[in-house]
Scaffold this motif. Structure first.
Motif, PDB file in Angstrom:
ATOM      1  N   GLN A  77       0.835  -1.213   0.000  1.00 33.89           N
ATOM      2  CA  GLN A  77       0.000   0.000   0.000  1.00 33.89           C
ATOM      3  C   GLN A  77       0.860   1.250   0.000  1.00 33.89           C
ATOM      4  N   GLN A  96      -7.542   0.138  -3.491  1.00 32.30           N
ATOM      5  CA  GLN A  96      -6.188   0.573  -3.134  1.00 32.30           C
ATOM      6  C   GLN A  96      -5.114   0.007  -4.057  1.00 32.30           C
ATOM      7  N   SER A 210       1.011  -2.180  -6.949  1.00 31.29           N
ATOM      8  CA  SER A 210       0.626  -0.812  -6.578  1.00 31.29           C
ATOM      9  C   SER A 210       1.408   0.214  -7.384  1.00 31.29           C
TER      10      SER A 210
END
Lengths: 1130, 140
Positions: A77, A96, A210
């Motif tokens: 994250q 996310q 991510s």
């Protein structure tokens, strides 16, 4: 070592990262086999293999990060890593991070079972024992499912999946809950045996990124998975196959590993062989070689083993570093893989056999060394202690060794002589020619042969002294047959030489004297006082020949001090001419210190012109044997006397004429007559009475027929009491063997008589008790024979006491009880009491009685008290039967009565529901027609139907209750017994059913029936029930036939009711007597199932019996047995 | 896939009717066949009754009473479990007996569920409802 190698490897890999371009960071956590960290710290698993394959193709540099799930997810994250594997999909997470489009692997919850488990579907787990791991998501899911179905399971929490699987295989749990991948993480042998029957809660595992870099590889991953899933030959399929099916199989790496291990092994063996060869070539000084090389050898071998293990380990690690089992440690701990097992075995063999080889080698060396040292030491000691002189030389004839005797004879100290030539110190001459003789050593060295003892050799020592010697010499030969030195042995024979000379002088003397072979001879020169003792003289007394000097004083010293005067007096007597010969017995000192009895004889053989004795010769004879016998005789006489005085038994002896010759103190003690007063008297003198006649008669009898005579008689003691005694007498003989008199003894047995009387009384008492006891008493042996039984047995079993005694009691035991009886006997044989055994004994009339036993073993006998418990057991049996019947009624009440109740309850509730509907419809507005129709259906159809069911079932209950009451009444009714004319009774019964008989056209045959005793009403009911049953269950396929017959026996009457009806199946034959039991389909005619129950009760009340024989489809035969005589029911 | 059929063997008409109606009220609309005793059901399995042929491709659920004339529920259960094609059919015992020995015997023979017929009608309905749930599970 393995650890070291892997660390080096990791360091090298780490270094390579320093100059690589910036790597893609991939985070993973422990989820074997999807992703996990190996012992060596490297990432492994399905996902890792996939990422590695993509990275190889597309040229990514990958850097793996391991951690807890939450930690890795946080890093993803916060963009600290580019990619996370694996990650379960949730909507929240998608906000996310970016998920891969394709799931990498799909898993689901599973109920694990064994292959033969009965669990197939969710309901099957009810009441089963199911294992789960704490906090397991799948347990929670499955538990919810079972709750929905109201299933109860026995849940068992376990610590881990391995424990769960082992528990399932061991049968501890019926099943276990987990994720299907849990099984994949297990060894092959577990996977083979576990089945997954129920599956639930499927879920997918994805990769997530991510960062931009991460997303790029995600695209590659999507493409890879899409391609991979479409074909079975893809890398993806191979990876799944490797991790999930576990077919690591013929991996070439394993083959490589085998080759490496074999190579190293061969090298190792080659090295060992090379080291052994030069050692074997050495011919001499083996022990020296070993002792000098020993430490080096240990080092070499240890080092070689270490290197072998290390090299193999390192190579294996190198080739296997990305596999699951990669280090030595892991191989040691890894389970369930055949290859690993094989490699492990090879490892152990190398180390094991290597160690054995070395330890044996060292052991040998030490043994040889020890052996050498021992023998050297032995040799030294031997040389020093030997009586002969020994000198050894080397091959050049120089002195190497010499012992103390050699030092003494040669006069040379070993230290001086060492290294000198032998000729220098061993100077020898011929004793006759006095010429120098060459030493034998030289000849030995020249010829290599042993030179024997030479005669007449004189050794001249360093100080000039001469010794007569005997010598010999032999070569020292090593194991290769080469002469390496000489050993010379010699001995001083000077004394022997002198002795031989002396012997020659004496020889003629010996020849002159005539003496017994075993006698020692002496020759006393009275002028010189010198005495010659011949060799036999010495050896007779245990001395060595010539051990003491040849003079008179030496002889005198050895004569016993108590005898010396006698000997000397005798000798003087002869010398002075008073005695013709010297002849005396005396004791002579032996060498061992004991005394030898000697008969010395002698005579003067030479006198001078004045008649003075000059020479006195004689012999010594050994008379010790005779002396011993004489002594013994003396001893015996005194022993006999002492014995007679010491024994407490009275002993007496008489001459042939019956005159007492003597007695011992014990005799005097009892009879009050002293030895002196007794001698010369007869029994008539001493105790004139009828006793005397008997004594005399017995004495005569004994003398006529001499043998050991034993009999019981009486004596009158000194107080005048008559005592019972046992006499034991025999004759004694004179030296010619004629009877010289009588010797006798007697034993007072008045005490024994008292005890015997007491015993007899006790026995009588016991016997009385035995015969009057109400219990069954017996004594038997362990072989199963009765020894004694009491009268009671006669009463119970009917056999006479004599018939039972001496018979095997097992012969009487009921065959079914023999085993239990043998078991009890075994216990008794092991000295255990048997306190409760009940078995059946056959009576004389052929029946059986139950006998309850209490038995105690003692001295191989069984003492038993028993009781006839037949009545009690029969009563118990009856109670059991009654209880069973009662139980049956209760069961009926619970089932048959419940059934109509369910209906009544059910339809009443329906009626209630109908009423509510009625009410609702009556006051509801709407389609009149529809409402009317509904009401009509309710009132005309549904409600009457329910009512109908209720009434029917109420009626059914009434019938059931009436039936039960009827049975109960039958049981309670009081019998009124009378003689029954069965022909008359049967007629009235048949009259009552004649309507049916005619209607169904039944062919009824009734023979003449014998009379019996019973209750008329009950018997009427009994036969009515049986006949109506025959009518009811007739066959529709043929003309019905009923036959009634009767037969009278001694005590009973039997009636037969036979039909050709539908019959009864065998499985139902027992059940037909049960209350409410019905055979066949329900029909108008079928009863309520109580008829035969009542029949049975009536039969029981009459002490009768009923038997049924039936064949389905052919007919039934009922045999009723009733008493022929009057009986009173208690 | 064929729809699950429910086979009821029950000698008591009242019980049979109550079970059928309650099942329907509980929302089980599967086809229900009623047999008057164990023998009739067994004949059905062994295709002795032609109009209602047993088809091993179909899915069945059997509700068995225990005490029935001709052939008891226990006998039917035992025979079914001994026959390969009938082995897998779930069997539920539905009977008035609550004797634990009887229950144990049924489970031992391999019945899936044992339900005692309660005298209280509400209980009875509840029981039949639960039965419905099982039937739904079996359908899955």
């Amino acid at each position: 070592m393995g650890r070291l190698a892997s660390m080096v490897m990791i360091m090298l890999l780490g270094l390579s990262h320093l100059w690589a371009k910036e790597a893609l960071k991939v985070g993973y956590f422990d989820k074997k086999p999807v992703t996990f960290q190996q012992e060596n710290g490297l990432a492994a698993g399905i996902f890792i293999d996939i990422i590695n394959e993509i990275a190889e193709k597309k040229g990514y540099e990958i850097e793996y990060h391991f951690g807890e799930f939450s930690e890795i997810f946080n890093r993803l994250q916060s963009d600290k890593i580019d990619l996370m594997v694996p990650l379960g999909y949730t909507e929240e997470r998608e906000k996310q991070v970016v998920f891969s489009k394709e799931p990498v692997i799909t898993s689901w919850g599973t109920v694990f079972t064994t292959h033969d488990s009965p669990i197939d579907a969710v309901p099957d787990v009810a009441f089963k024992t199911i294992a789960f791991v704490k906090n397991s998501l799948f347990y929670k899911e499955f538990y919810a499912i079972t709750q929905k179905f109201e299933i109860t399971c026995n849940w068992q929490e376990v610590d881990g999946y391995t424990e769960m699987f082992q528990g399932i295989l061991a049968g501890l749990y019926d099943g276990g809950i987990g994720d299907r991948l849990n099984l994949v993480g297990q060894g092959f042998d577990i996977r083979e045996k576990i089945d997954s029957r129920i599956i639930f809660y499927p879920f997918d595992l994805y990769a997530a990124a991510s960062t931009v870099k991460g997303e790029k590889i995600l695209e590659d991953l999507n493409e890879y998975l899409k391609m991979g899933k479409s074909t079975k030959a893809s890398g993806y399929a191979k990876i799944l196959n490797k991790w999930i099916s576990g077919n690591v199989g013929t991996d070439e790496k394993i083959i490589k590993s085998y080759i490496i291990i074999l190579l190293v092994l061969t090298l190792y063996i080659l090295l060992l062989v090379l080291i052994r060869i030069p050692r074997a070539r050495r011919q001499m000084g083996l022990h020296k070689f070993i002792s000098s090389r020993q430490s080096i050898n240990i080092l070499t071998y240890s080092f070689m083993i270490a290197v072998t293990v290390w090299v193999t380990d390192a190579l294996l690690e190198y080739f296997w570093f990305d596999n699951r089992y990669c280090t030595f440690l892991e191989i040691l701990i890894a389970k369930n893989n055949q290859h690993v097992l094989f490699i492990r075995l090879m490892y152990f063999s190398v180390i094991f056999f290597g160690s054995i080889f070395i330890s044996r080698l060292l052991e040998n060396n030490i043994k040889e060394q020890k052996k050498y040292e021992d023998s050297a030491e032995n040799l030294r000691t031997t040389l020093n202690s030997i009586g002969d002189a020994v000198i050894t030389t080397d091959i050049a004839g120089r002195v190497v060794q010499m012992n103390p005797v050699a030092e003494k004879l040669t006069g040379w100290e070993f230290l001086d002589a060492h290294g000198k030539y032998l000729d220098e110190i061993f100077f020898i001459l011929n004793a006759i020619t006095m010429q120098k003789v060459e030493s034998p050593v030289k000849r030995v060295l020249e010829t290599g042969k042993i030179i024997g003892l030479a005669n007449h050799t004189l050794l001249v020592s360093r100080d000039g002294q001469k010794y007569q010697i005997a010598d010999s010499a032999a070569p020292i030969i090593d194991k290769y047959k080469a002469t390496i030195g000489v050993v010379l042995v010699f001995r001083d024979v000077t004394d022997e030489y002198a002795l031989q000379e002396k012997l020659r002088i004496n020889e003629d003397r010996l020849n002159k004297t005539f003496i017994a072979a075993n006698d020692g001879m002496w020759d006393w020169d009275l002028v010189t006082d010198e005495v010659y003792f011949d060799p036999r003289y010495y050896t007779m007394a245990g001395y060595d020949v010539d051990e003491f000097p040849h003079n008179f004083e030496e002889f005198q010293k050895r004569v016993h001090p108590n005898d010396i005067n006698r000997v000397m007096a005798n000798a003087q007597g002869h010398l002075q001419g008073k005695l013709e010969r010297f002849h005396v017995e005396f004791r002579f000192l032996k060498k061992d210190g004991s005394w030898l009895w000697i008969l010395g004889r002698g005579v003067i053989v030479e006198r001078d012109e004045h008649g003075r004795p000059l020479r006195f010769i004689g012999t010594h004879s050994d008379v010790s044997v005779r002396k011993r016998i004489e002594e013994k005789l003396l001893q015996n006489a005194s022993f006999n006397e002492a014995l007679l005085n010491a024994i407490p038994t009275p002993v007496f002896f008489k001459d042939r004429e019956g005159r007492y010759q003597g007695c011992n103190p014990a005799f005097t003690e009892i009879m009050g007559v002293k030895n002196d007063d007794l001698c010369g008297k007869t029994v008539f003198d001493l105790w004139p009475s009828e006793h005397a006649d008997e004594y005399h008669r017995k004495d005569l009898e004994l003398m006529e027929n001499p043998k050991h005579q034993v009999y019981e008689y009486k004596i009158k003691d000194k107080e005048g009491n008559i005592r019972p005694v046992i006499y034991a007498k025999n004759v004694f003989r004179d030296h010619q063997g004629n009877v010289a008199g009588i010797v006798g003894a007697f034993l007072d047995i008045s005490e024994q008589e008292k005890i015997r009387e007491e015993l007899r009384r006790k026995k009588e008492e016991l016997e009385k008790f035995f015969t009057t006891s109400l219990d069954l008493l017996c004594i038997a042996d362990l072989n199963g024979y009765f020894i004694q039984v009491n009268k009671e047995w006669e009463k119970i079993l009917g056999y006479g006491v004599e018939e039972l005694q001496e018979r095997k009691f097992l012969d009487f035991v009921h065959p079914d009880d023999v085993e239990a009886t043998l078991g009890a006997m075994k216990d008794l044989g092991q000295n255990k009491e048997v306190l409760s055994l009940t078995n059946r004994y056959r009576t004389k009339s052929g029946g059986y009685r139950y006998i309850e036993w209490r038995s105690t073993p003692q001295d191989n006998l069984i003492y038993a008290a028993a009781r006839d418990v037949t009545e009690r057991i029969q009563a118990e049996k009856l109670i059991r039967e009654k209880n069973k019947e009662l139980e049956n009624y209760l069961y009926v009440a619970s089932h048959d009565l419940r059934s109509p109740l369910v209906n009544i309850q059910g339809f009443t509730s329906r009626l209630n529901k109908h009423l509510l509907e009625l009410e609702k419809n009556l006051f509801e507005k709407g389609d009149e027609d529809k409402i009317y129709q509904h009401l009509e259906s309710l009132i005309k159809e549904q409600m009457p139907k329910s009512m109908d069911f209720i009434f029917t079932n109420v009626k059914k209950m009434d019938v059931l209750i009436n039936g039960l009451l009827q049975i109960s009444r039958t049981g309670r009714s009081v019998l009124s017994i009378s003689r029954i004319d069965m022909n008359e009774l049967m007629k009235s019964i048949i009259d009552a059913v004649s309507y049916q008989i005619e209607e169904y056209k039944i062919d009824l045959k009734v023979e003449d029936l014998p009379e019996c005793y019973g209750d008329r009403n009950l018997l009427n009911q009994l036969f009515t029930n049986l006949i109506t049953n025959s009518i009811k269950y007739r066959s529709r396929e043929r003309k019905a036939l009923i036959e009634i017959k009767g037969m009278a026996y001694t005590h009973v009457v039997k009636y037969y009711i036979c039909d050709n009806g539908i019959g009864i199946e065998e499985k139902n034959l027992e059940k037909i007597w049960d209350v409410f039991f019905r055979v066949g389909e329900l029909s108008e005619e079928s009863g309520e199932g109580i008829g035969l129950s009542i029949v049975k009760r009536i039969i029981d009340k009459h002490n009768g019996n009923i038997e049924v024989k039936s064949e389905p489809g052919k007919g039934t035969k009922m045999i009723v047995t009733l008493p022929k005589e009057n009986f009173i029911k208690e | 896939m064929n729809k699950l059929k429910i086979l009821i063997a029950e000698d008591d008409d009242g019980h049979a009717l109550l079970i059928e109606e309650t099942l329907q009220e509980a929302g089980i609309f599967n086809e229900i066949f009623r047999f008057r005793d164990g023998k009739e059901l067994w004949d059905f399995f062994t295709e002795k009754k032609s109009e209602l042929a047993f088809d091993s491709d179909n899915h069945y659920l059997v509700l068995l009473d225990i005490n029935m004339p001709q052939m008891s529920g226990l006998e039917v259960l035992q025979k079914m479990k001994e026959t390969e094609i009938l082995k897998k059919i779930p069997v539920m015992m539905l009977t008035t007996t609550d004797d634990p020995r009887e229950i144990e015997k049924c489970y031992h023979l391999g019945c899936s569920v044992y339900i005692t017929k309660p005298i209280d009608f509400n209980e009875f309905i509840k029981t039949v409802n639960r039965l419905g749930l099982f039937i739904q599970v079996v359908k899955v």
